[in-house]
Design a protein around this motif. Structure first.
Motif, short mmCIF file in Angstrom:
data_model
loop_
_atom_site.label_atom_id
_atom_site.label_comp_id
_atom_site.label_asym_id
_atom_site.label_seq_id
_atom_site.Cartn_x
_atom_site.Cartn_y
_atom_site.Cartn_z
N ASP A 368 0.85 -0.93 0.20
CA ASP A 368 -0.37 -0.28 -0.38
C ASP A 368 0.75 1.39 -0.25
N ILE A 369 0.97 2.40 -1.56
CA ILE A 369 1.65 2.91 -1.12
C ILE A 369 0.71 4.08 -1.73
N ASP A 370 0.96 5.48 -1.52
CA ASP A 370 0.61 6.42 -2.85
C ASP A 370 1.68 7.70 -3.64
N GLU A 371 3.06 7.62 -3.45
CA GLU A 371 3.95 8.30 -4.25
C GLU A 371 5.62 7.83 -3.72
N ALA A 372 6.16 7.68 -5.21
CA ALA A 372 7.62 7.21 -5.61
C ALA A 372 8.54 8.76 -6.18
N HIS A 373 9.42 8.59 -5.00
CA HIS A 373 10.65 9.56 -5.31
C HIS A 373 11.23 9.11 -5.67
N VAL A 374 12.13 9.62 -7.12
CA VAL A 374 13.15 8.70 -7.42
C VAL A 374 14.35 9.96 -7.54
#
Length: 528
Positions: A368-374
Protein backbone atom coordinates in the motif's frame (compact mmCIF):
# COMPACT_ATOMS: atom_id res chain seq x y z
CA UNK A 1 25.37 7.18 -19.09
CA UNK A 2 24.15 8.00 -22.56
CA UNK A 3 21.69 5.64 -24.25
CA UNK A 4 21.28 4.63 -27.89
CA UNK A 5 17.68 3.97 -28.93
CA UNK A 6 17.98 1.49 -31.78
CA UNK A 7 14.52 1.86 -33.35
CA UNK A 8 15.56 5.37 -34.47
CA UNK A 9 18.59 6.29 -36.60
CA UNK A 10 21.98 6.56 -34.91
CA UNK A 11 24.75 8.24 -36.90
CA UNK A 12 28.52 8.04 -36.63
CA UNK A 13 30.35 10.90 -38.29
CA UNK A 14 34.00 11.59 -39.09
CA UNK A 15 34.48 15.33 -39.48
CA UNK A 16 37.88 15.49 -41.18
CA UNK A 17 40.21 13.37 -43.31
CA UNK A 18 40.15 11.56 -46.63
CA UNK A 19 38.60 8.24 -45.63
CA UNK A 20 37.35 6.63 -42.43
CA UNK A 21 37.03 3.08 -41.17
CA UNK A 22 34.61 2.50 -38.30
CA UNK A 23 34.96 -0.62 -36.15
CA UNK A 24 31.68 -1.22 -34.33
CA UNK A 25 31.72 -3.52 -31.30
CA UNK A 26 28.33 -4.78 -30.05
CA UNK A 27 27.94 -7.35 -27.28
CA UNK A 28 25.82 -8.68 -24.42
CA UNK A 29 27.05 -9.36 -20.92
CA UNK A 30 29.66 -7.53 -18.91
CA UNK A 31 30.76 -4.10 -20.08
CA UNK A 32 34.36 -5.22 -19.67
CA UNK A 33 33.97 -8.12 -22.12
CA UNK A 34 34.80 -6.09 -25.22
CA UNK A 35 35.00 -8.47 -28.20
CA UNK A 36 38.51 -8.91 -29.58
CA UNK A 37 37.10 -8.45 -33.09
CA UNK A 38 34.57 -5.88 -34.24
CA UNK A 39 31.11 -7.09 -35.22
CA UNK A 40 31.06 -4.61 -38.11
CA UNK A 41 33.83 -2.82 -40.02
CA UNK A 42 32.59 0.01 -42.25
CA UNK A 43 34.71 2.14 -44.60
CA UNK A 44 33.72 5.28 -46.47
CA UNK A 45 35.46 8.08 -48.33
CA UNK A 46 34.82 11.62 -47.13
CA UNK A 47 32.51 13.81 -49.20
CA UNK A 48 33.21 17.27 -50.59
CA UNK A 49 32.44 18.77 -47.18
CA UNK A 50 35.20 16.63 -45.68
CA UNK A 51 32.82 14.37 -43.74
CA UNK A 52 31.92 10.67 -43.73
CA UNK A 53 28.63 9.65 -42.09
CA UNK A 54 27.43 6.15 -41.18
CA UNK A 55 23.96 5.10 -39.96
CA UNK A 56 24.23 1.98 -37.78
CA UNK A 57 21.13 1.64 -35.58
CA UNK A 58 19.78 -1.41 -37.45
CA UNK A 59 23.16 -3.13 -37.16
CA UNK A 60 23.11 -2.62 -33.40
CA UNK A 61 19.46 -3.62 -33.08
CA UNK A 62 20.19 -7.04 -34.57
CA UNK A 63 21.85 -7.87 -31.24
CA UNK A 64 18.95 -6.71 -29.03
CA UNK A 65 16.67 -9.65 -28.25
CA UNK A 66 14.10 -8.97 -25.52
CA UNK A 67 12.18 -11.73 -23.77
CA UNK A 68 10.03 -11.75 -20.63
CA UNK A 69 8.99 -14.49 -18.23
CA UNK A 70 7.84 -12.37 -15.29
CA UNK A 71 11.29 -11.15 -14.26
CA UNK A 72 12.00 -7.51 -15.08
CA UNK A 73 15.28 -7.68 -17.02
CA UNK A 74 15.90 -5.42 -19.99
CA UNK A 75 18.03 -7.13 -22.62
CA UNK A 76 20.23 -4.23 -23.69
CA UNK A 77 23.62 -4.38 -25.42
CA UNK A 78 26.91 -2.52 -25.08
CA UNK A 79 28.26 -0.48 -28.00
CA UNK A 80 31.83 0.69 -28.51
CA UNK A 81 33.10 2.66 -31.52
CA UNK A 82 36.66 2.82 -32.81
CA UNK A 83 37.28 5.15 -35.76
CA UNK A 84 40.42 5.12 -37.88
CA UNK A 85 40.88 8.19 -40.08
CA UNK A 86 43.26 8.47 -43.04
CA UNK A 87 44.35 11.96 -44.02
CA UNK A 88 47.12 12.96 -46.45
CA UNK A 89 49.11 9.81 -45.87
CA UNK A 90 48.72 10.09 -42.10
CA UNK A 91 45.81 9.77 -39.72
CA UNK A 92 44.84 8.56 -36.30
CA UNK A 93 42.35 6.62 -34.21
CA UNK A 94 39.50 8.01 -32.12
CA UNK A 95 37.36 5.89 -29.79
CA UNK A 96 34.08 6.39 -28.02
CA UNK A 97 32.77 5.70 -24.57
CA UNK A 98 30.84 2.49 -24.08
CA UNK A 99 27.16 3.16 -24.60
CA UNK A 100 24.13 1.12 -23.65
CA UNK A 101 21.72 0.42 -26.52
CA UNK A 102 18.08 -0.52 -25.98
CA UNK A 103 15.09 -1.28 -28.20
CA UNK A 104 13.75 2.23 -27.67
CA UNK A 105 13.01 5.05 -30.10
CA UNK A 106 12.98 8.84 -30.48
CA UNK A 107 9.58 10.51 -31.04
CA UNK A 108 10.71 14.13 -31.30
CA UNK A 109 12.99 16.38 -33.36
CA UNK A 110 16.22 14.89 -32.02
CA UNK A 111 19.09 13.29 -33.97
CA UNK A 112 21.24 10.62 -32.29
CA UNK A 113 24.89 10.79 -33.29
CA UNK A 114 28.50 10.29 -32.23
CA UNK A 115 31.22 12.36 -33.86
CA UNK A 116 35.00 12.15 -34.10
CA UNK A 117 35.14 15.78 -32.99
CA UNK A 118 34.46 14.66 -29.40
CA UNK A 119 30.77 15.49 -29.71
CA UNK A 120 27.79 13.21 -29.19
CA UNK A 121 24.10 13.86 -29.15
CA UNK A 122 22.46 11.10 -27.14
CA UNK A 123 19.75 10.89 -24.54
CA UNK A 124 20.64 10.36 -20.88
CA UNK A 125 17.17 9.56 -19.53
CA UNK A 126 17.10 8.30 -15.94
CA UNK A 127 13.39 7.64 -15.25
CA UNK A 128 12.36 5.43 -18.15
CA UNK A 129 8.61 5.98 -18.20
CA UNK A 130 6.65 8.93 -19.60
CA UNK A 131 3.76 9.05 -17.13
CA UNK A 132 3.98 10.64 -13.69
CA UNK A 133 0.97 8.72 -12.40
CA UNK A 134 0.85 4.93 -11.95
CA UNK A 135 -2.25 2.86 -11.19
CA UNK A 136 -1.86 -0.64 -9.72
CA UNK A 137 -4.24 -3.15 -8.07
CA UNK A 138 -4.00 -3.67 -4.32
CA UNK A 139 -1.76 -6.75 -4.35
CA UNK A 140 0.55 -5.51 -7.07
CA UNK A 141 4.00 -3.96 -7.06
CA UNK A 142 4.66 -0.62 -8.72
CA UNK A 143 7.56 -1.11 -11.15
CA UNK A 144 9.57 1.94 -12.24
CA UNK A 145 12.43 1.40 -14.74
CA UNK A 146 15.45 3.65 -14.16
CA UNK A 147 18.98 4.19 -15.46
CA UNK A 148 21.68 5.79 -13.30
CA UNK A 149 19.17 7.09 -10.72
CA UNK A 150 20.37 6.68 -7.14
CA UNK A 151 17.36 5.70 -5.02
CA UNK A 152 13.58 5.31 -5.12
CA UNK A 153 11.64 5.99 -1.93
CA UNK A 154 8.04 4.75 -1.66
CA UNK A 155 5.60 6.57 0.63
CA UNK A 156 2.12 6.14 2.11
CA UNK A 157 0.51 9.25 3.62
CA UNK A 158 3.95 10.86 3.91
CA UNK A 159 5.51 7.90 5.72
CA UNK A 160 8.38 5.96 4.15
CA UNK A 161 7.23 2.42 3.40
CA UNK A 162 10.16 1.10 1.37
CA UNK A 163 13.48 2.29 -0.06
CA UNK A 164 14.72 0.75 -3.29
CA UNK A 165 18.47 1.17 -3.72
CA UNK A 166 19.43 1.64 -7.34
CA UNK A 167 22.80 1.70 -9.11
CA UNK A 168 25.71 3.71 -7.80
CA UNK A 169 26.58 6.06 -10.62
CA UNK A 170 29.96 6.87 -11.99
CA UNK A 171 29.66 10.58 -12.78
CA UNK A 172 32.59 10.62 -15.22
CA UNK A 173 31.32 10.59 -18.80
CA UNK A 174 34.74 9.73 -20.24
CA UNK A 175 35.77 7.25 -17.58
CA UNK A 176 37.55 4.99 -20.09
CA UNK A 177 38.30 7.43 -22.92
CA UNK A 178 41.24 9.43 -21.68
CA UNK A 179 41.97 11.00 -25.07
CA UNK A 180 38.90 13.14 -24.32
CA UNK A 181 40.48 14.55 -21.19
CA UNK A 182 42.68 17.66 -21.40
CA UNK A 183 46.35 16.73 -21.78
CA UNK A 184 49.13 18.75 -20.14
CA UNK A 185 51.67 15.92 -20.05
CA UNK A 186 53.62 14.44 -22.93
CA UNK A 187 51.08 11.94 -24.31
CA UNK A 188 48.13 9.67 -23.64
CA UNK A 189 48.09 6.68 -26.00
CA UNK A 190 45.71 3.74 -26.29
CA UNK A 191 47.56 0.44 -26.58
CA UNK A 192 46.16 -2.56 -28.49
CA UNK A 193 46.32 -4.89 -25.47
CA UNK A 194 43.17 -5.79 -23.57
CA UNK A 195 43.52 -6.10 -19.81
CA UNK A 196 40.50 -6.85 -17.66
CA UNK A 197 38.68 -6.88 -21.00
CA UNK A 198 39.34 -3.15 -21.41
CA UNK A 199 41.69 -1.07 -23.50
CA UNK A 200 44.84 0.12 -21.74
CA UNK A 201 45.97 3.74 -21.92
CA UNK A 202 49.59 4.75 -21.38
CA UNK A 203 50.10 8.20 -19.81
CA UNK A 204 53.61 9.57 -20.29
CA UNK A 205 55.37 12.56 -18.72
CA UNK A 206 59.16 12.67 -19.07
CA UNK A 207 59.62 15.73 -16.88
CA UNK A 208 60.23 15.71 -13.15
CA UNK A 209 56.96 17.39 -12.10
CA UNK A 210 53.52 15.79 -11.79
CA UNK A 211 51.39 16.51 -14.87
CA UNK A 212 49.17 14.39 -17.10
CA UNK A 213 45.46 14.63 -17.95
CA UNK A 214 42.52 16.34 -16.26
CA UNK A 215 38.84 17.10 -16.75
CA UNK A 216 36.19 19.29 -15.14
CA UNK A 217 33.84 17.66 -12.64
CA UNK A 218 30.73 19.08 -11.00
CA UNK A 219 29.91 16.47 -8.35
CA UNK A 220 30.04 18.10 -4.91
CA UNK A 221 29.87 16.87 -1.34
CA UNK A 222 31.85 13.92 -0.05
CA UNK A 223 33.21 12.24 -3.16
CA UNK A 224 35.66 9.48 -4.02
CA UNK A 225 37.73 9.36 -7.17
CA UNK A 226 39.42 6.08 -8.14
CA UNK A 227 41.65 4.90 -10.98
CA UNK A 228 42.86 1.42 -11.93
CA UNK A 229 46.55 1.92 -12.67
CA UNK A 230 49.90 0.11 -12.87
CA UNK A 231 53.50 1.21 -13.23
CA UNK A 232 55.03 1.22 -16.69
CA UNK A 233 58.36 3.06 -16.69
CA UNK A 234 57.36 5.18 -13.66
CA UNK A 235 55.94 4.07 -10.33
CA UNK A 236 54.87 7.58 -9.30
CA UNK A 237 51.17 8.39 -9.46
CA UNK A 238 48.97 11.24 -8.23
CA UNK A 239 45.24 11.88 -7.99
CA UNK A 240 44.55 15.59 -7.79
CA UNK A 241 41.40 17.63 -7.25
CA UNK A 242 42.18 21.07 -8.67
CA UNK A 243 40.35 24.37 -8.82
CA UNK A 244 39.36 25.77 -5.44
CA UNK A 245 39.70 22.28 -3.89
CA UNK A 246 43.43 21.91 -4.67
CA UNK A 247 44.21 18.63 -2.90
CA UNK A 248 46.56 15.78 -3.84
CA UNK A 249 47.04 12.13 -2.93
CA UNK A 250 50.32 10.52 -4.08
CA UNK A 251 50.99 6.80 -4.55
CA UNK A 252 53.97 4.53 -5.10
CA UNK A 253 53.00 1.79 -7.56
CA UNK A 254 56.08 -0.26 -6.79
CA UNK A 255 55.49 -0.64 -3.05
CA UNK A 256 51.70 -0.32 -3.31
CA UNK A 257 51.51 2.49 -0.75
CA UNK A 258 50.01 5.94 -0.26
CA UNK A 259 53.02 8.27 0.10
CA UNK A 260 51.36 11.61 0.87
CA UNK A 261 47.93 13.20 1.38
CA UNK A 262 46.88 16.84 1.39
CA UNK A 263 45.00 17.95 4.47
CA UNK A 264 41.35 16.90 4.11
CA UNK A 265 42.10 14.24 1.49
CA UNK A 266 42.29 10.53 2.26
CA UNK A 267 43.86 7.96 -0.06
CA UNK A 268 43.65 4.19 -0.36
CA UNK A 269 45.39 1.68 -2.60
CA UNK A 270 44.19 -1.87 -3.29
CA UNK A 271 46.03 -4.53 -5.28
CA UNK A 272 44.22 -6.16 -8.20
CA UNK A 273 47.13 -8.44 -9.08
CA UNK A 274 49.73 -8.36 -11.86
CA UNK A 275 50.89 -4.92 -10.78
CA UNK A 276 47.46 -3.31 -11.07
CA UNK A 277 46.20 -1.11 -8.22
CA UNK A 278 42.94 0.69 -7.53
CA UNK A 279 44.06 4.08 -6.21
CA UNK A 280 41.43 6.34 -4.63
CA UNK A 281 41.14 9.80 -3.10
CA UNK A 282 38.25 10.83 -0.85
CA UNK A 283 37.48 14.42 0.16
CA UNK A 284 34.68 16.96 0.47
CA UNK A 285 34.13 19.46 -2.31
CA UNK A 286 31.91 22.55 -2.15
CA UNK A 287 32.09 23.62 -5.78
CA UNK A 288 32.99 22.39 -9.24
CA UNK A 289 36.64 21.45 -9.67
CA UNK A 290 38.96 19.40 -11.87
CA UNK A 291 40.03 15.79 -11.46
CA UNK A 292 43.58 15.10 -12.62
CA UNK A 293 45.54 11.89 -13.22
CA UNK A 294 49.25 12.64 -12.99
CA UNK A 295 52.65 10.98 -13.22
CA UNK A 296 56.24 12.05 -13.95
CA UNK A 297 59.65 10.68 -14.93
CA UNK A 298 58.10 8.04 -17.19
CA UNK A 299 54.74 6.47 -17.86
CA UNK A 300 51.90 4.61 -16.14
CA UNK A 301 49.13 2.44 -17.59
CA UNK A 302 45.50 3.18 -16.74
CA UNK A 303 42.27 1.41 -17.61
CA UNK A 304 39.38 3.28 -16.03
CA UNK A 305 38.44 6.07 -13.68
CA UNK A 306 35.44 6.60 -11.45
CA UNK A 307 33.95 9.49 -9.46
CA UNK A 308 31.13 8.74 -7.05
CA UNK A 309 29.36 10.22 -4.08
CA UNK A 310 30.47 8.70 -0.78
CA UNK A 311 33.70 7.88 1.02
CA UNK A 312 34.34 4.40 -0.43
CA UNK A 313 35.70 3.41 -3.85
CA UNK A 314 33.18 0.80 -5.00
CA UNK A 315 33.71 -1.73 -7.77
CA UNK A 316 33.80 0.03 -11.11
CA UNK A 317 30.32 0.47 -12.52
CA UNK A 318 29.34 -2.75 -10.75
CA UNK A 319 25.61 -2.19 -11.15
CA UNK A 320 26.04 -1.46 -14.86
CA UNK A 321 28.60 -4.16 -15.59
CA UNK A 322 26.11 -6.54 -17.22
CA UNK A 323 23.92 -5.33 -20.06
CA UNK A 324 20.99 -7.40 -18.75
CA UNK A 325 21.02 -5.53 -15.42
CA UNK A 326 22.05 -2.07 -16.55
CA UNK A 327 18.46 -0.83 -16.39
CA UNK A 328 17.22 -1.03 -12.81
CA UNK A 329 13.61 -1.52 -11.74
CA UNK A 330 12.57 0.34 -8.62
CA UNK A 331 9.92 -1.77 -6.91
CA UNK A 332 7.94 -1.23 -3.75
CA UNK A 333 8.26 -4.94 -2.92
CA UNK A 334 12.03 -5.13 -3.21
CA UNK A 335 11.95 -7.91 -5.80
CA UNK A 336 11.34 -8.25 -9.53
CA UNK A 337 7.93 -9.94 -9.52
CA UNK A 338 4.88 -7.79 -10.00
CA UNK A 339 1.85 -9.63 -8.64
CA UNK A 340 1.11 -11.71 -5.53
CA UNK A 341 0.88 -14.88 -7.61
CA UNK A 342 4.13 -14.15 -9.48
CA UNK A 343 5.98 -13.52 -6.20
CA UNK A 344 4.77 -16.80 -4.70
CA UNK A 345 5.86 -18.77 -7.76
CA UNK A 346 9.18 -16.89 -8.03
CA UNK A 347 9.98 -17.84 -4.41
CA UNK A 348 9.30 -21.51 -5.17
CA UNK A 349 5.89 -21.60 -3.49
CA UNK A 350 2.64 -23.23 -4.59
CA UNK A 351 -0.83 -21.71 -4.63
CA UNK A 352 -3.02 -24.60 -3.47
CA UNK A 353 -6.41 -22.94 -3.63
CA UNK A 354 -6.63 -19.83 -5.81
CA UNK A 355 -10.15 -18.99 -4.61
CA UNK A 356 -8.94 -19.03 -1.02
CA UNK A 357 -5.99 -16.81 -1.95
CA UNK A 358 -8.32 -14.38 -3.69
CA UNK A 359 -10.54 -14.18 -0.61
CA UNK A 360 -7.58 -13.49 1.66
CA UNK A 361 -6.12 -10.83 -0.63
CA UNK A 362 -9.43 -8.94 -0.52
CA UNK A 363 -8.63 -8.08 3.10
CA UNK A 364 -4.83 -7.75 2.92
CA UNK A 365 -2.87 -4.96 1.27
CA UNK A 366 0.82 -5.81 1.38
CA UNK A 367 2.01 -3.06 -0.96
CA UNK A 368 0.00 0.00 0.00
CA UNK A 369 1.80 3.12 -1.28
CA UNK A 370 0.67 6.40 -2.79
CA UNK A 371 3.88 8.08 -3.97
CA UNK A 372 7.35 7.24 -5.29
CA UNK A 373 10.28 9.66 -5.20
CA UNK A 374 13.06 8.79 -7.66
CA UNK A 375 16.29 10.54 -6.68
CA UNK A 376 18.30 11.12 -9.84
CA UNK A 377 22.07 11.31 -10.20
CA UNK A 378 22.05 15.13 -10.08
CA UNK A 379 20.15 15.10 -6.78
CA UNK A 380 16.86 16.20 -8.31
CA UNK A 381 13.75 14.27 -7.37
CA UNK A 382 11.08 13.06 -9.78
CA UNK A 383 7.78 12.43 -8.02
CA UNK A 384 5.43 9.74 -9.36
CA UNK A 385 1.98 9.38 -7.85
CA UNK A 386 0.80 5.82 -7.25
CA UNK A 387 -2.93 5.05 -7.16
CA UNK A 388 -4.25 1.80 -5.73
CA UNK A 389 -7.13 0.62 -7.89
CA UNK A 390 -10.30 -0.41 -6.00
CA UNK A 391 -11.30 -4.06 -5.74
CA UNK A 392 -14.05 -5.28 -8.05
CA UNK A 393 -15.46 -8.55 -9.34
CA UNK A 394 -13.01 -8.78 -12.26
CA UNK A 395 -9.61 -10.45 -12.23
CA UNK A 396 -6.64 -8.22 -13.01
CA UNK A 397 -4.76 -8.76 -16.27
CA UNK A 398 -1.41 -7.08 -16.84
CA UNK A 399 0.25 -6.16 -20.11
CA UNK A 400 4.02 -5.70 -19.97
CA UNK A 401 5.57 -4.08 -23.03
CA UNK A 402 8.79 -2.51 -24.26
CA UNK A 403 8.23 1.24 -24.11
CA UNK A 404 9.87 4.14 -26.00
CA UNK A 405 12.95 3.94 -23.76
CA UNK A 406 13.42 0.23 -24.45
CA UNK A 407 12.40 -0.60 -20.86
CA UNK A 408 9.66 -2.93 -19.63
CA UNK A 409 6.52 -1.13 -18.47
CA UNK A 410 3.23 -2.39 -17.02
CA UNK A 411 -0.40 -1.52 -17.67
CA UNK A 412 -3.07 -3.12 -15.48
CA UNK A 413 -6.54 -3.97 -16.80
CA UNK A 414 -8.77 -4.44 -13.78
CA UNK A 415 -12.17 -3.99 -15.43
CA UNK A 416 -14.12 -6.36 -17.67
CA UNK A 417 -12.05 -8.77 -19.79
CA UNK A 418 -13.46 -10.99 -22.52
CA UNK A 419 -11.86 -13.92 -24.31
CA UNK A 420 -12.77 -15.27 -27.73
CA UNK A 421 -11.39 -17.86 -30.08
CA UNK A 422 -11.17 -17.97 -33.87
CA UNK A 423 -10.58 -21.35 -35.49
CA UNK A 424 -8.74 -21.94 -38.72
CA UNK A 425 -7.82 -24.92 -40.84
CA UNK A 426 -8.33 -26.67 -44.15
CA UNK A 427 -10.63 -29.44 -45.38
CA UNK A 428 -11.01 -31.86 -48.27
CA UNK A 429 -13.72 -34.19 -49.61
CA UNK A 430 -13.19 -37.85 -48.78
CA UNK A 431 -14.49 -40.81 -50.79
CA UNK A 432 -16.20 -43.03 -48.23
CA UNK A 433 -18.36 -45.33 -50.32
CA UNK A 434 -17.55 -49.04 -49.94
CA UNK A 435 -18.07 -50.48 -53.42
CA UNK A 436 -17.44 -54.03 -52.34
CA UNK A 437 -20.14 -53.99 -49.68
CA UNK A 438 -22.28 -51.27 -51.29
CA UNK A 439 -22.17 -49.23 -48.09
CA UNK A 440 -22.12 -45.46 -47.56
CA UNK A 441 -19.94 -45.77 -44.43
CA UNK A 442 -22.20 -43.16 -42.99
CA UNK A 443 -20.23 -43.06 -39.72
CA UNK A 444 -17.14 -41.68 -41.50
CA UNK A 445 -16.60 -38.06 -42.52
CA UNK A 446 -17.23 -37.14 -46.12
CA UNK A 447 -15.47 -33.81 -45.50
CA UNK A 448 -12.29 -34.16 -43.49
CA UNK A 449 -10.54 -31.35 -41.62
CA UNK A 450 -6.78 -31.03 -41.20
CA UNK A 451 -4.32 -28.47 -39.79
CA UNK A 452 -7.02 -27.27 -37.41
CA UNK A 453 -5.95 -24.70 -34.85
CA UNK A 454 -7.23 -21.54 -33.23
CA UNK A 455 -6.18 -18.04 -32.26
CA UNK A 456 -7.20 -16.77 -28.83
CA UNK A 457 -8.09 -13.09 -28.53
CA UNK A 458 -8.67 -10.90 -25.49
CA UNK A 459 -10.43 -7.58 -25.10
CA UNK A 460 -9.06 -5.76 -22.06
CA UNK A 461 -10.54 -2.78 -20.23
CA UNK A 462 -8.85 -0.55 -17.69
CA UNK A 463 -10.38 1.06 -14.65
CA UNK A 464 -10.50 4.86 -14.63
CA UNK A 465 -6.94 6.14 -15.05
CA UNK A 466 -5.03 9.40 -15.02
CA UNK A 467 -4.90 11.18 -18.38
CA UNK A 468 -1.09 10.72 -18.58
CA UNK A 469 -1.85 7.10 -19.56
CA UNK A 470 -2.76 8.35 -23.06
CA UNK A 471 0.97 8.54 -23.78
CA UNK A 472 1.54 5.08 -22.29
CA UNK A 473 -1.12 3.55 -24.57
CA UNK A 474 0.36 5.33 -27.57
CA UNK A 475 3.66 3.59 -26.82
CA UNK A 476 1.87 0.27 -26.29
CA UNK A 477 0.28 0.35 -29.74
CA UNK A 478 3.64 0.83 -31.50
CA UNK A 479 5.50 -1.62 -29.27
CA UNK A 480 6.72 -4.75 -31.05
CA UNK A 481 7.08 -6.81 -27.87
CA UNK A 482 4.13 -7.26 -25.50
CA UNK A 483 3.30 -9.92 -22.91
CA UNK A 484 0.10 -10.67 -20.98
CA UNK A 485 0.18 -11.92 -17.38
CA UNK A 486 -2.72 -13.40 -15.45
CA UNK A 487 -2.13 -15.06 -12.07
CA UNK A 488 1.55 -15.59 -12.78
CA UNK A 489 1.03 -17.10 -16.25
CA UNK A 490 2.90 -15.03 -18.85
CA UNK A 491 2.10 -15.27 -22.57
CA UNK A 492 3.43 -13.27 -25.53
CA UNK A 493 0.67 -11.36 -27.29
CA UNK A 494 0.24 -9.05 -30.28
CA UNK A 495 -1.75 -5.84 -29.98
CA UNK A 496 -4.47 -5.77 -32.64
CA UNK A 497 -5.85 -2.34 -31.73
CA UNK A 498 -4.44 0.01 -34.38
CA UNK A 499 -6.06 3.32 -33.50
CA UNK A 500 -6.39 5.25 -30.27
CA UNK A 501 -8.01 8.51 -29.30
CA UNK A 502 -5.98 10.67 -26.94
CA UNK A 503 -8.07 11.14 -23.84
CA UNK A 504 -7.95 13.98 -21.34
CA UNK A 505 -9.99 14.79 -18.27
CA UNK A 506 -11.09 18.04 -19.90
CA UNK A 507 -12.40 16.34 -23.05
CA UNK A 508 -13.47 12.95 -21.72
CA UNK A 509 -14.07 13.37 -18.01
CA UNK A 510 -13.25 9.95 -16.60
CA UNK A 511 -10.51 8.31 -18.68
CA UNK A 512 -10.74 4.62 -19.54
CA UNK A 513 -9.05 2.54 -22.26
CA UNK A 514 -9.91 -0.62 -24.21
CA UNK A 515 -7.26 -2.71 -25.98
CA UNK A 516 -7.57 -5.89 -28.03
CA UNK A 517 -4.75 -8.44 -28.20
CA UNK A 518 -4.29 -11.90 -29.65
CA UNK A 519 -2.08 -14.59 -28.17
CA UNK A 520 1.08 -14.97 -30.19
CA UNK A 521 1.01 -18.77 -30.05
CA UNK A 522 -1.84 -20.83 -31.46
CA UNK A 523 -4.14 -22.76 -29.12
CA UNK A 524 -2.51 -26.05 -30.16
CA UNK A 525 1.23 -25.90 -29.61
CA UNK A 526 2.74 -26.33 -33.06
CA UNK A 527 6.11 -24.66 -32.44
CA UNK A 528 8.77 -26.69 -34.25
Amino acid sequence: MSLIYTRSPFFIQSTSGDSTTVSLYVWNGNSSDVPTSAQYILTKAHNSSGKATFEVSELIRDYVDQSFNGDYVTEAVWVYISMSVTSGGGGGTVSSNKYLATDGYIDEDFVQYWSSSSNNNLKSDEVLISNDYISVPEDTTAMIPTKDADTAVFYKDGEVKFISELANKNSLDDSENFDRWTLNGDSIVQTPDLAFGKYVWTLTESGSSFVGIYKSVSTIGTVTASVLVRANTSNLFRLRFGGSTNKNVDFNLSSGTVTSESSGASGTIKSYGDGWYLCSSTLTTTSSSTLAIYTHSGSVDIIYSQLEVGNVATEYNISDSNSSGAINYATSAGQSASTFYARVMKDGGTIIDENCSDDIMEYVSELDIDEAHVIKSDGKVEVISVETLPCNKYENVRLTFVNKFGALQDIHFSAKTTESMTGKGSSYNSINFDYDNLSNNYGSHSVRDFNKNATVRHTLNTDYLHESYSEVFRQLIVSEEVWMEHKGNVKPVNVTTNSLQKKTHANNGLVQFTISVKESHSLINNIR
